[in-house]
Design a protein around this motif. Structure first.
Motif, PDB file in Angstrom:
ATOM      1  N   PHE A   1      34.644 -13.078  30.932  1.00 40.27           N
ATOM      2  CA  PHE A   1      34.014 -12.859  32.237  1.00 40.27           C
ATOM      3  C   PHE A   1      33.056 -11.660  32.278  1.00 40.27           C
ATOM      4  O   PHE A   1      32.504 -11.351  33.330  1.00 40.27           O
ATOM      5  CB  PHE A   1      35.091 -12.667  33.304  1.00 40.27           C
ATOM      6  N   GLY A   2      32.879 -10.993  31.143  1.00 40.85           N
ATOM      7  CA  GLY A   2      31.967  -9.857  31.131  1.00 40.85           C
ATOM      8  C   GLY A   2      32.478  -8.686  31.936  1.00 40.85           C
ATOM      9  O   GLY A   2      31.688  -7.973  32.587  1.00 40.85           O
ATOM     10  N   SER A   3      33.792  -8.463  31.933  1.00 42.64           N
ATOM     11  CA  SER A   3      34.397  -7.355  32.683  1.00 42.64           C
ATOM     12  C   SER A   3      34.670  -6.171  31.763  1.00 42.64           C
ATOM     13  O   SER A   3      34.530  -6.275  30.541  1.00 42.64           O
ATOM     14  CB  SER A   3      35.700  -7.814  33.348  1.00 42.64           C
ATOM     15  N   ALA A   4      35.087  -5.059  32.371  1.00 39.76           N
ATOM     16  CA  ALA A   4      35.354  -3.846  31.584  1.00 39.76           C
ATOM     17  C   ALA A   4      36.407  -3.003  32.304  1.00 39.76           C
ATOM     18  O   ALA A   4      36.568  -3.099  33.526  1.00 39.76           O
ATOM     19  CB  ALA A   4      34.063  -3.054  31.396  1.00 39.76           C
ATOM     20  N   PRO A   5      37.136  -2.142  31.553  1.00 44.12           N
ATOM     21  CA  PRO A   5      38.181  -1.304  32.175  1.00 44.12           C
ATOM     22  C   PRO A   5      37.599  -0.315  33.186  1.00 44.12           C
ATOM     23  O   PRO A   5      36.441   0.102  33.081  1.00 44.12           O
ATOM     24  CB  PRO A   5      38.802  -0.574  30.978  1.00 44.12           C
ATOM     25  N   LEU A   6      38.444   0.058  34.173  1.00 49.35           N
ATOM     26  CA  LEU A   6      38.052   1.009  35.209  1.00 49.35           C
ATOM     27  C   LEU A   6      38.934   2.246  35.150  1.00 49.35           C
ATOM     28  O   LEU A   6      40.086   2.185  34.694  1.00 49.35           O
ATOM     29  CB  LEU A   6      38.166   0.374  36.601  1.00 49.35           C
ATOM     30  N   SER A   7      38.415   3.336  35.688  1.00 48.43           N
ATOM     31  CA  SER A   7      39.178   4.574  35.760  1.00 48.43           C
ATOM     32  C   SER A   7      39.971   4.625  37.066  1.00 48.43           C
ATOM     33  O   SER A   7      39.745   3.824  37.984  1.00 48.43           O
ATOM     34  CB  SER A   7      38.227   5.768  35.698  1.00 48.43           C
ATOM     35  N   ALA A   8      40.884   5.608  37.168  1.00 50.01           N
ATOM     36  CA  ALA A   8      41.703   5.763  38.374  1.00 50.01           C
ATOM     37  C   ALA A   8      40.833   6.053  39.584  1.00 50.01           C
ATOM     38  O   ALA A   8      41.076   5.553  40.700  1.00 50.01           O
ATOM     39  CB  ALA A   8      42.723   6.875  38.169  1.00 50.01           C
ATOM     40  N   LEU A   9      39.779   6.886  39.401  1.00 49.27           N
ATOM     41  CA  LEU A   9      38.889   7.220  40.506  1.00 49.27           C
ATOM     42  C   LEU A   9      38.159   5.973  41.013  1.00 49.27           C
ATOM     43  O   LEU A   9      37.970   5.796  42.228  1.00 49.27           O
ATOM     44  CB  LEU A   9      37.874   8.278  40.053  1.00 49.27           C
ATOM     45  N   GLN A  10      37.758   5.135  40.065  1.00 52.41           N
ATOM     46  CA  GLN A  10      37.070   3.899  40.458  1.00 52.41           C
ATOM     47  C   GLN A  10      38.000   2.968  41.238  1.00 52.41           C
ATOM     48  O   GLN A  10      37.594   2.331  42.215  1.00 52.41           O
ATOM     49  CB  GLN A  10      36.510   3.205  39.209  1.00 52.41           C
ATOM     50  N   TRP A  11      39.270   2.917  40.807  1.00 49.66           N
ATOM     51  CA  TRP A  11      40.248   2.105  41.556  1.00 49.66           C
ATOM     52  C   TRP A  11      40.447   2.666  42.960  1.00 49.66           C
ATOM     53  O   TRP A  11      40.585   1.922  43.937  1.00 49.66           O
ATOM     54  CB  TRP A  11      41.595   2.075  40.825  1.00 49.66           C
ATOM     55  N   LEU A  12      40.452   3.961  43.076  1.00 51.02           N
ATOM     56  CA  LEU A  12      40.612   4.591  44.389  1.00 51.02           C
ATOM     57  C   LEU A  12      39.457   4.200  45.308  1.00 51.02           C
ATOM     58  O   LEU A  12      39.653   3.941  46.506  1.00 51.02           O
ATOM     59  CB  LEU A  12      40.681   6.111  44.229  1.00 51.02           C
ATOM     60  N   ALA A  13      38.253   4.147  44.753  1.00 52.85           N
ATOM     61  CA  ALA A  13      37.071   3.750  45.532  1.00 52.85           C
ATOM     62  C   ALA A  13      37.197   2.294  46.003  1.00 52.85           C
ATOM     63  O   ALA A  13      36.841   1.954  47.140  1.00 52.85           O
ATOM     64  CB  ALA A  13      35.810   3.939  44.692  1.00 52.85           C
ATOM     65  N   VAL A  14      37.710   1.425  45.110  1.00 51.90           N
ATOM     66  CA  VAL A  14      37.928   0.021  45.477  1.00 51.90           C
ATOM     67  C   VAL A  14      38.917  -0.088  46.639  1.00 51.90           C
ATOM     68  O   VAL A  14      38.688  -0.817  47.626  1.00 51.90           O
ATOM     69  CB  VAL A  14      38.431  -0.780  44.251  1.00 51.90           C
ATOM     70  N   MET A  15      40.026   0.644  46.544  1.00 48.27           N
ATOM     71  CA  MET A  15      41.050   0.599  47.596  1.00 48.27           C
ATOM     72  C   MET A  15      40.507   1.140  48.921  1.00 48.27           C
ATOM     73  O   MET A  15      40.827   0.624  50.000  1.00 48.27           O
ATOM     74  CB  MET A  15      42.282   1.392  47.170  1.00 48.27           C
ATOM     75  N   ALA A  16      39.681   2.167  48.824  1.00 48.20           N
ATOM     76  CA  ALA A  16      39.095   2.736  50.040  1.00 48.20           C
ATOM     77  C   ALA A  16      38.188   1.721  50.727  1.00 48.20           C
ATOM     78  O   ALA A  16      38.189   1.590  51.969  1.00 48.20           O
ATOM     79  CB  ALA A  16      38.317   4.004  49.691  1.00 48.20           C
ATOM     80  N   GLY A  17      37.417   0.986  49.930  1.00 44.80           N
ATOM     81  CA  GLY A  17      36.556  -0.055  50.495  1.00 44.80           C
ATOM     82  C   GLY A  17      37.357  -1.132  51.204  1.00 44.80           C
ATOM     83  O   GLY A  17      37.004  -1.596  52.298  1.00 44.80           O
ATOM     84  N   GLY A  18      38.463  -1.572  50.578  1.00 48.20           N
ATOM     85  CA  GLY A  18      39.329  -2.571  51.199  1.00 48.20           C
ATOM     86  C   GLY A  18      39.961  -2.058  52.478  1.00 48.20           C
ATOM     87  O   GLY A  18      40.062  -2.789  53.483  1.00 48.20           O
ATOM     88  N   ALA A  19      40.385  -0.783  52.474  1.00 47.57           N
ATOM     89  CA  ALA A  19      41.016  -0.189  53.652  1.00 47.57           C
ATOM     90  C   ALA A  19      40.047  -0.124  54.822  1.00 47.57           C
ATOM     91  O   ALA A  19      40.441  -0.321  55.988  1.00 47.57           O
ATOM     92  CB  ALA A  19      41.557   1.199  53.320  1.00 47.57           C
ATOM     93  N   VAL A  20      38.778   0.164  54.532  1.00 46.84           N
ATOM     94  CA  VAL A  20      37.761   0.203  55.596  1.00 46.84           C
ATOM     95  C   VAL A  20      37.678  -1.155  56.294  1.00 46.84           C
ATOM     96  O   VAL A  20      37.613  -1.234  57.535  1.00 46.84           O
ATOM     97  CB  VAL A  20      36.391   0.615  55.021  1.00 46.84           C
ATOM     98  N   ILE A  21      37.670  -2.239  55.516  1.00 45.06           N
ATOM     99  CA  ILE A  21      37.617  -3.586  56.089  1.00 45.06           C
ATOM    100  C   ILE A  21      38.822  -3.818  57.004  1.00 45.06           C
ATOM    101  O   ILE A  21      38.685  -4.297  58.149  1.00 45.06           O
ATOM    102  CB  ILE A  21      37.566  -4.647  54.981  1.00 45.06           C
ATOM    103  N   PHE A  22      40.035  -3.479  56.528  1.00 45.96           N
ATOM    104  CA  PHE A  22      41.255  -3.681  57.310  1.00 45.96           C
ATOM    105  C   PHE A  22      41.199  -2.913  58.633  1.00 45.96           C
ATOM    106  O   PHE A  22      41.490  -3.464  59.704  1.00 45.96           O
ATOM    107  CB  PHE A  22      42.468  -3.230  56.493  1.00 45.96           C
ATOM    108  N   ILE A  23      40.771  -1.652  58.575  1.00 44.88           N
ATOM    109  CA  ILE A  23      40.750  -0.804  59.773  1.00 44.88           C
ATOM    110  C   ILE A  23      39.725  -1.322  60.786  1.00 44.88           C
ATOM    111  O   ILE A  23      39.995  -1.392  61.996  1.00 44.88           O
ATOM    112  CB  ILE A  23      40.445   0.663  59.380  1.00 44.88           C
ATOM    113  N   VAL A  24      38.547  -1.704  60.304  1.00 47.38           N
ATOM    114  CA  VAL A  24      37.493  -2.199  61.203  1.00 47.38           C
ATOM    115  C   VAL A  24      37.969  -3.440  61.956  1.00 47.38           C
ATOM    116  O   VAL A  24      37.781  -3.561  63.175  1.00 47.38           O
ATOM    117  CB  VAL A  24      36.203  -2.490  60.416  1.00 47.38           C
ATOM    118  N   VAL A  25      38.608  -4.388  61.251  1.00 48.09           N
ATOM    119  CA  VAL A  25      39.066  -5.630  61.892  1.00 48.09           C
ATOM    120  C   VAL A  25      40.192  -5.341  62.885  1.00 48.09           C
ATOM    121  O   VAL A  25      40.229  -5.916  63.988  1.00 48.09           O
ATOM    122  CB  VAL A  25      39.513  -6.658  60.833  1.00 48.09           C
TER     123      VAL A  25
END
Length: 915
Positions: free
Chosen positions: A876-900
């Motif tokens: 799939f052309g993917s690559a490993p992520l760092s902990a900081l990058q995962w934190l950014a992903v979770m923050a993006g998801g949380a924003v969606i949840f809070i807005v709705v």
């Protein structure tokens, strides 16, 4: 010979029949005439209806806009050499087509089941000889002999009758066998009241008779129903209509955006192949590949839930149709009522007593002025302790002058014989009588069976202690004219007050009760027989017993729940108008509005006088339709549909099949229903109970709720992916996600996340909402705003993370992995929002859907594999992520949840302000 057709055979006197039919009432037809008429009229069988070619039927399953989209996706993924994805998508298409084909083939079996009902042998007289012939060889004018257990082979006009009783419930809906006679009837007599006729496929339950065949094959009443079934169009369900409309709109949008994408890329001077692949990527991203599979699986889960609540779904879209239902047209007998006659009142010594309890179960009390009478079980006579001999004798007469049997089998009380007689046994048992004891005290030594011309039954019982008794039961008129006095409460004689008795009868009849009168006569101990002459005079009137088939308690509650949910309930029955209206009022069916000029109840005769516009108004406002024909049932359903209603129709007989097929959802009875009704229906009730329909409506609403939740959840992902592609083309940017990655997101999340919404519990107040408007879209304006806002957040989140990773010097693969995870975990957070479209997740309970939590854990695990597995990195052309990058992903998801969640609270506040 065509003059034999279209005659009002029930109207002609017996003396005219020989000449009209050119037959003989003793010898029947001769063989030459039989052969002539076979050539002229054909066989006595139903004409098979010409069906579609099975191959054409199968290919038509692919003739749907959403399937076109999926076929395109399958072809595109095949071109991209993603053979597994292409195969999965095509497999979904194929499975859906096979399921649809099987369901359509099942629906066509109704006519076949109807044709089988006319097979068998029949006894006829030809040339003066009795012959047994195949039923399909019968011709018009044949003289047919009927006896108990026979299935009537054609429509007959009776010319001889000996206590014939015929179960016509499958044809007329009448709850008890019809007693036949030979009396000519007025031309406008309705089908259910033509007591001198018997009709094809009905069943002889008692007695013997003979009659002339007046119609065969397709021209019989059952044949006309066959034609109605064949000519009735199978309606698309609200779900299939909405999905089709939604799919067409989606198809146009996707093709338009793909074309726009290609045009913009070409105008920007990008290579043609790259521009084409971008357009393909947009189409792949925007297509909701998992939608058909999700709909099928959600409907299948709904089917399973309904089966647990005694409703078997034969056609899967019917699950959702129930949730859209605005009107339920219900049969009376066995659905709204117990289908068990029950004595409710006893009138003796000019006093009225109530009897509690329902059905044949002998549990209940006798009440006078609402107070229960205590029973004296110490004496052999078992007389009521208040010493009302007339009451005791009335009950005893019903017990002894009786040919039926009431018995208990595996905790269920069942009967052998007539339902009316079973009700009399039950009322006597409630009063403390013992059947075996009474048979010993007063053994029966002779019987006069019920005969229609006399309207009574009499039994002679010998007593070892005193004179013998003759007990008589029958119609009020036949009994009262033979009575000279009445029995008093103390056992003495009192004058017969006929006006007082008829006053009581009118009150009982107004409540829909069936009334039987009882009398007795003392005879000498050496009497050995009872004759009509011996009971013609000097009878002592004992009392009356009034009975009815009472409403089910659970049906009363279910009707109330349906009406609270904004669903109108109509009763359509073959029973008499007064009885039907009385039951309807007890059940709680709504009266017409005060400003309405329409009646509460209409008979089939009344409906026949109305034009289509008048019928539409009457069908809308009135609650009860009694003594209706199959054509009238069909007209009623069509009239309600013309008013914009989604109609559910219940039925059990052959006469119900056309209306069951025409209704948006046909509901057949599993216990007492005919095979024809079951084959024509979309749903079968295994317990024949209206309360099950209410439960099924609730499940149907829940299924549609969950479907809307799934669509509301899946659209932002598809729209967001499409917007990502368009943005890249518009501004000449690198694609943040590739077509292969889009397929991974769509297929994996639809299966592991979206489908888990099918297991959501019913929301509070589900049955307090009004029915959805039939024309309302699947996604309303408010939800569409939510879809667009979440799509925009996903678009912003994906591009922000992609741009951030590139700016930090990470590879394109790492940046794309961040964007993919933003979509996936954005969907996970949004999934919790979609567990309820109106309530907060915290109100419905975090752990109330364990399947959803399981799906989230599994999806998160797969995303870890997608991110860190070397094999997945290569595919799939993917690559490993760092902990900081995962934190950014979770923050993006949380924003969606809070807005709705904030948007839900705002809408709830607005609703509160409007109230």
């Amino acid at each position: 010979m065509d003059n034999l057709r279209e005659k009002h055979w029930h109207h002609h006197p017996l003396s005219e029949l020989d000449a009209l039919l050119e037959s003989h009432n003793q010898n029947g037809l001769d063989e030459l005439t039989v052969k002539e008429r076979q050539l002229l009229y054909g066989s006595n069988r139903l004409t098979p209806q010409k069906g579609k070619n099975p191959f054409v039927m199968f290919m038509l399953q692919f003739h749907q806009p959403l399937v076109y989209i999926l076929l395109a996706a399958s072809i595109v993924t095949f071109i991209l050499q993603e053979y597994v994805d292409s195969g999965v998508i095509f497999a979904v298409i194929l499975v859906n087509a096979i399921v649809g084909f099987i369901q359509e083939m099942k629906a066509l079996r109704a006519v076949e089941a109807l044709a089988k009902s006319m097979e068998g042998k029949s006894t006829v007289i030809r040339d003066g000889h009795k012959l047994v012939i195949p039923s399909d060889e019968i011709v018009i004018g044949d003289l047919v002999i009927l006896q108990s257990g026979d299935r009537v082979p054609a429509d007959l006009r009776l010319i001889r009758n000996r206590e014939l009783q015929v179960d016509e419930s499958a044809l007329t809906g009448e709850s008890v066998p019809s007693q036949k006679n030979l009396t000519p009837l007025p031309i406008d007599t309705t089908l259910a009241d033509r007591d001198n006729m018997v009709y094809s496929s009905t069943l002889v339950t008692y007695g013997t008779a003979s009659g002339f065949v007046v119609e065969i094959g397709d021209n019989t009443e059952i044949g006309r129903i066959n034609t109605l079934i064949a000519n009735t169009q199978v309606l698309a369900t609200p779900l299939t209509i909405k999905i089709s409309e939604f799919s067409e709109l989606l198809l146009k949008i996707i093709l338009g955006l793909a074309a726009l994408t290609f045009a913009i890329g070409w105008l920007h001077g990008q290579p043609m192949l790259d521009t084409f692949m971008s357009a393909v990527a947009l189409a792949v991203g925007a297509i909701p590949e998992g939608l058909p599979a999700a709909i099928s699986i959600m409907l299948a889960i709904g089917v399973n839930k309904m089966a647990q609540r005694n409703a078997i779904i034969r056609k899967m879209p019917a699950v959702e149709t129930l949730g859209s239902t605005t009107i339920i047209c219900s049969d009376k007998t066995g659905t709204l009522t117990q289908n068990q006659m029950t004595v409710q009142h006893v009138f003796a010594s000019y006093q009225d007593y109530s009897v509690s309890g329902t059905g044949y179960t002998p549990q209940g009390e006798l009440l006078f002025n609402d107070e229960a009478l205590s029973l004296n079980t110490d004496t052999n006579q078992n007389v009521i302790s208040q010493n009302n001999v007339a009451l005791a004798e009335t009950l005893k007469a019903g017990l002894l002058c009786n040919d039926s049997r009431l018995f208990q089998q595996q905790s269920q009380w069942k009967i052998e014989g007539d339902p009316t007689e079973a009700a009399l046994i039950s009322s006597a048992l409630k009063a403390g009588f013992n059947i075996e004891q009474q048979d010993k005290l007063l053994p029966r030594i002779d019987t006069l069976p019920f005969e229609s011309q006399h309207q009574y039954m009499a039994t002679l019982h010998q007593s070892s202690q005193s004179d013998s008794y003759i007990y008589i039961k029958g119609s009020v008129e036949s009994i009262l004219k033979r009575c000279g006095n009445a029995l008093a409460a103390d056992g003495g004689s009192i004058p017969l007050d006929v006006p007082r008795i008829f006053e009581e009868i009118e009150q009982m009849a107004s409540r829909g009760l069936r009334v039987l009168a009882f009398a007795r006569k003392l005879v000498t101990q050496d009497s050995k027989s009872v004759t009509h002459e011996s009971i013609n005079t000097d009878l002592t009137f004992l009392g009356l017993q009034a009975m009815m088939d009472p409403p089910r308690e659970e049906a009363i509650q279910a009707v109330k729940a349906c009406q609270n949910a904004g669903i109108l309930v109509k009763m359509i029955t073959g029973d008499h108008v007064a009885t039907a209206a009385s039951i309807a009022r007890q059940i709680g069916l709504k009266e017409p509005s005060h400003d309405s000029t329409h009646n509460y109840a209409y008979s089939g005769h009344d409906l026949a006088q109305l034009n289509n516009q008048e019928l539409m108004e009457v069908a809308q406002s009135s609650a009860v339709f009694a003594r209706v024909t199959p054509e009238q049932k069909l007209r009623l359903v069509e009239a309600l549909q013309a008013k914009g209603h989604i109609v559910a129709m219940t039925g059990d007989g052959v006469n119900d099949a056309p209306a069951l097929k025409q209704a948006n959802i046909g509901i057949a009875m599993g216990l007492g229903g005919t095979e024809v009704a079951k084959e024509a229906a979309d749903m079968v009730l295994t317990n024949d109970n209206f309360a099950t329909i209410e439960a099924a409506v609730e499940e149907g609403r829940s299924v549609f709720d969950n479907l809307v939740k799934f669509i509301t959840w899946t659209l932002p992902t598809n729209a967001g992916e499409g917007l990502v592609i368009m943005t890249a083309i518009l501004f000449g940017l690198t694609l943040p996600i590739t077509p292969v990655q889009i397929l991974w997101i769509n297929m994996s999340t639809a299966l592991l996340l979206g489908l888990m919404l099918a297991f959501e519990q019913k929301e509070p107040g589900l049955m307090n909402r009004p029915p959805r408007k039939p024309g309302a879209p699947i996604i309303n304006f408010e939800l569409m705003i939510r879809v667009l806002s979440v799509s925009s957040l996903m678009l912003i989140g994906a591009y922000a993370l992609f741009a951030w990773a590139i700016a930090e010097g990470h590879s394109t693969e790492t940046a794309r992995t961040l964007a993919v995870n933003m979509f996936v975990f954005g969907e996970i957070f949004y999934l919790f929002n979609c567990r309820s479209l109106r309530y907060s997740m915290f109100k419905i309970g975090f752990f109330s859907n364990p399947w959803l939590l399981f799906g989230v854990v599994l999806m998160a695990s797969l995303q870890l594999a997608f991110t860190y597995s070397p094999t997945m990195n290569t595919l799939f052309g993917s690559a490993p992520l760092s902990a900081l990058q995962w934190l950014a992903v979770m923050a993006g998801g949380a924003v969606i949840f809070i807005v709705v969640e904030l948007e839900k609270r705002y809408r709830a506040y607005q609703e509160t302000q409007r109230k």
